[in-house]
Design an enzyme around this catalytic site. Structure first.
Site, PDB file in Angstrom:
ATOM      1  N   SER A 150     -14.391  30.064  -3.451  1.00 46.65           N
ATOM      2  CA  SER A 150     -15.454  29.498  -2.623  1.00 46.65           C
ATOM      3  C   SER A 150     -16.094  30.611  -1.799  1.00 46.65           C
ATOM      4  O   SER A 150     -16.615  31.569  -2.361  1.00 46.65           O
ATOM      5  CB  SER A 150     -14.909  28.358  -1.758  1.00 46.65           C
ATOM      6  OG  SER A 150     -15.958  27.610  -1.190  1.00 46.65           O
ATOM      7  N   HIS A 157     -13.136  20.647  -5.872  1.00 48.97           N
ATOM      8  CA  HIS A 157     -13.284  22.006  -5.347  1.00 48.97           C
ATOM      9  C   HIS A 157     -11.951  22.494  -4.788  1.00 48.97           C
ATOM     10  O   HIS A 157     -11.334  21.834  -3.946  1.00 48.97           O
ATOM     11  CB  HIS A 157     -14.351  21.995  -4.250  1.00 48.97           C
ATOM     12  CG  HIS A 157     -14.696  23.333  -3.685  1.00 48.97           C
ATOM     13  ND1 HIS A 157     -15.379  24.288  -4.395  1.00 48.97           N
ATOM     14  CD2 HIS A 157     -14.474  23.868  -2.456  1.00 48.97           C
ATOM     15  CE1 HIS A 157     -15.566  25.357  -3.626  1.00 48.97           C
ATOM     16  NE2 HIS A 157     -15.019  25.128  -2.447  1.00 48.97           N
ATOM     17  N   GLU A 196     -16.318  19.935  -8.756  1.00 49.31           N
ATOM     18  CA  GLU A 196     -16.555  20.682  -7.513  1.00 49.31           C
ATOM     19  C   GLU A 196     -17.107  19.800  -6.386  1.00 49.31           C
ATOM     20  O   GLU A 196     -16.668  19.880  -5.235  1.00 49.31           O
ATOM     21  CB  GLU A 196     -17.555  21.827  -7.767  1.00 49.31           C
ATOM     22  CG  GLU A 196     -17.084  22.909  -8.711  1.00 49.31           C
ATOM     23  CD  GLU A 196     -16.199  23.952  -8.053  1.00 49.31           C
ATOM     24  OE1 GLU A 196     -15.850  23.770  -6.873  1.00 49.31           O
ATOM     25  OE2 GLU A 196     -15.869  24.940  -8.719  1.00 49.31           O
TER      26      GLU A 196
END
Length: 554
Positions: free
Chosen positions: A223, A435, A341
């Site tokens: 990320s 995610h 995600e």
């Protein structure tokens, strides 16, 4: 073969630890001596964690407090005696937590004096490959001490793991004309990124004392950590500080420029000046005198968004331009993203329109000649899933494939993955492949997840998938080729678009989501050519009207 080598490495590591720690004159009941390492930075005393030695909270830079707030990091002062390195240092200052979510965890104390790192090693002898982990959290939150990032399992495979803190939010990424004026280079911002570079310099100077090889360093992050990996790939200041890169769920968004408003964003200095006005801080003296937690909370509430700054020095140009010009670090890369995600990041997706007809009308208004292809990839017949997939692909899917394409074209074998794994608790919560859901698997920490994380079942299949991912990741750090004992061969990305899909087990595949990369590359290129539109989460239903086709966008 890889499994055999891993077993040999673990056995050797255990033997080395037994020799180093003085098990106690042959007495079975004697306790091992606490491990001590003397590095150029100073001597540190850590802990024994099974077959692994850990050293936590080691300062790699001077505290960025007082007049050192918003200055490039300085090396940590040397110390005399032996520093205790048995517990993590404080997390960096970050906004006061709001409503809990799947990622929420108790990070304990925070401080501006937070520039520390942690080391896990199987042996302080030898030269093992090194993985430097950069945590995520939108450059706003997070810490190297999150339980997901415990490096012991990776270290058991014969690598040295380093995790780092870096300045966050307004304390890490504020640019301001007065800060630029006091800088010899005439720049400001990027302090958190400069912290990461300083940590890599520390690794070069000290990691050999912990059994690591400074000539075989892999940077890795997820990320915002993946975004940071790209910034490091692009920064001339980080050149020659690492040898490979892993970018998980990275996003190659447009980045504010220091003095110029471009791509729909104000200049970084302009944004900093506007924030100072909102905070009623007429000078750097006032800003530097503010309580760091109050400053951080007020900046966040005022809408300050931390990003790297294109300043011509730390970041010479937009990330897409750096990679297009071949100016990035010339290293192999492993990159990928997750199928779900946006399932845990729904704030990034626009709300659904009233009907499928409205969806198609809006897409045709916004995408013009690209609308047919857009609707083929993201049809109105599956509206909710199409909205999630659009944002996923524009941010994470396109970025992952762009990275491996760029490095492959530069002659560096690189590897693409899709994490598409689900398990009962996650799937029942509508979070299949969400995610960061790959992190417990690739770190080997299936039972070290945050309190609200969907519980991973203690079943052989989950452990086997995790073992394979640990092997692939550590093998890539070791040799540049991800391999796993008893698991399929992971082919480098090439003309066939090879990638590895992680589902119930690793599945070699090719041709990821045909048409996805081309659509989002064309969208980015037209926005870049026009100069006034960002390329990030303003996609699909949230997209402005795209510029027409441009000869520069083939």
């Amino acid at each position: 073969m890889t499994s055999l080598l891993n077993r040999v490495a673990r056995t050797a590591a255990a033997a080395c630890i037994a020799g180093v720690l003085l098990a106690g004159a042959g007495r079975a009941s004697a306790r091992p001596e606490i491990p001590t390492v003397t590095a150029p930075a100073g001597a540190v005393r850590g802990r024994v964690e099974g077959d692994i030695l850990s050293f936590k909270g080691i300062p790699y830079a001077a505290p960025p407090v007082g007049q050192n707030r918003w200055r490039p990091p300085l090396p940590a002062a040397s110390w005399t005696g032996v520093k205790d390195a048995s517990v993590y240092g404080p997390a960096c200052i970050q906004p006061t937590p709001g409503a809990p979510n799947v990622y929420s965890d108790n990070l304990g104390a925070t401080s501006e004096d937070c520039l520390t790192l942690n080391v896990w090693t199987g042996s302080t002898h030898g030269k093992a490959p090194v993985i430097v982990w950069i945590h995520g959290g939108a450059l706003v939150a997070g810490s190297s001490k999150e339980r997901l990032y415990d490096g012991a399992r990776l270290a058991s495979e014969g690598v040295v793991v380093v995790s780092i803190n870096y300045r966050l939010g307004v304390l890490g990424y504020l640019a301001h004309p007065d800060l630029s004026a006091e800088s010899p280079a005439g720049i400001s911002g990027n302090y958190g990124l400069l912290d990461q570079i300083q940590a890599l310099r520390w690794v070069q100077a000290n990691i050999e004392a912990f059994g690591g090889d400074p000539d075989n360093v892999t940077i890795a992050g997820e990320s915002a950590g993946g975004l940071s990996v790209m910034y490091l790939l692009a920064s001339p200041l980080a050149r020659d500080l690492f040898d490979k890169a892993i970018a998980q769920s990275a996003y190659m968004i447009s980045t504010p420029e220091l003095k110029t408003a471009r791509f729909g964003a104000p200049s970084a200095e302009g944004a900093g000046s506007a924030l100072a006005l909102r905070l009623q801080a007429p000078s750097l003296r006032v800003l530097r005198g503010m309580d760091p937690q109050t400053l951080t909370d007020q900046a966040a509430m005022s809408g300050f968004g931390p990003f790297g700054v294109v300043d011509g020095v730390v970041l010479p140009r937009q990330l897409v331009d750096v990679f297009d010009r071949g100016e990035q670090a010339q290293v192999p890369i492993l990159a990928g993203f997750n199928s779900g995600e946006i399932r845990s990041l729904r704030i990034l997706a626009p709300p659904a329109p009233a009907s499928a007809a409205d969806y198609e009308r809006i897409i045709r208004e916004r995408y013009g000649d690209l609308a047919d292809e857009f609707l083929r990839l993201y049809p109105s017949s599956g509206l909710a899933e199409s909205i999630l997939a659009t944002t996923r692909d524009a941010l994470y899917g396109w970025t992952s494939e762009r990275l491996v394409r760029s490095q492959t074209a530069a002659g560096h074998p690189s590897f693409l993955y899709l994490f598409d794994h689900g398990y009962p608790a996650a799937d029942q919560a509508g979070l299949h492949g969400f995610h960061a859901s790959e992190l417990p698997y690739m770190f080997g920490n299936l039972q070290r997840t945050p309190p609200r994380w969907p519980r991973i079942p203690a079943e052989p299949g989950e452990a086997a998938l995790s073992d394979a991912m640990v092997d692939y990741w550590t093998s890539f750090a070791r040799t540049g080729q991800p391999e796993a004992g008893g698991a399929p061969r992971w082919s480098p990305y090439a003309a066939d678009g090879a990638y590895m899909a992680f589902r119930a087990a690793p599945e070699p595949s090719a041709g990821l989501m045909p048409g996805m990369f081309a659509l989002h590359e064309q969208t980015m290129c037209r926005r870049r050519a026009g100069g006034s539109l960002a390329w990030n989460w303003n996609t699909g239903l949230a997209s402005p009207v795209l510029p027409p086709a441009d000869p520069a966008c083939r």
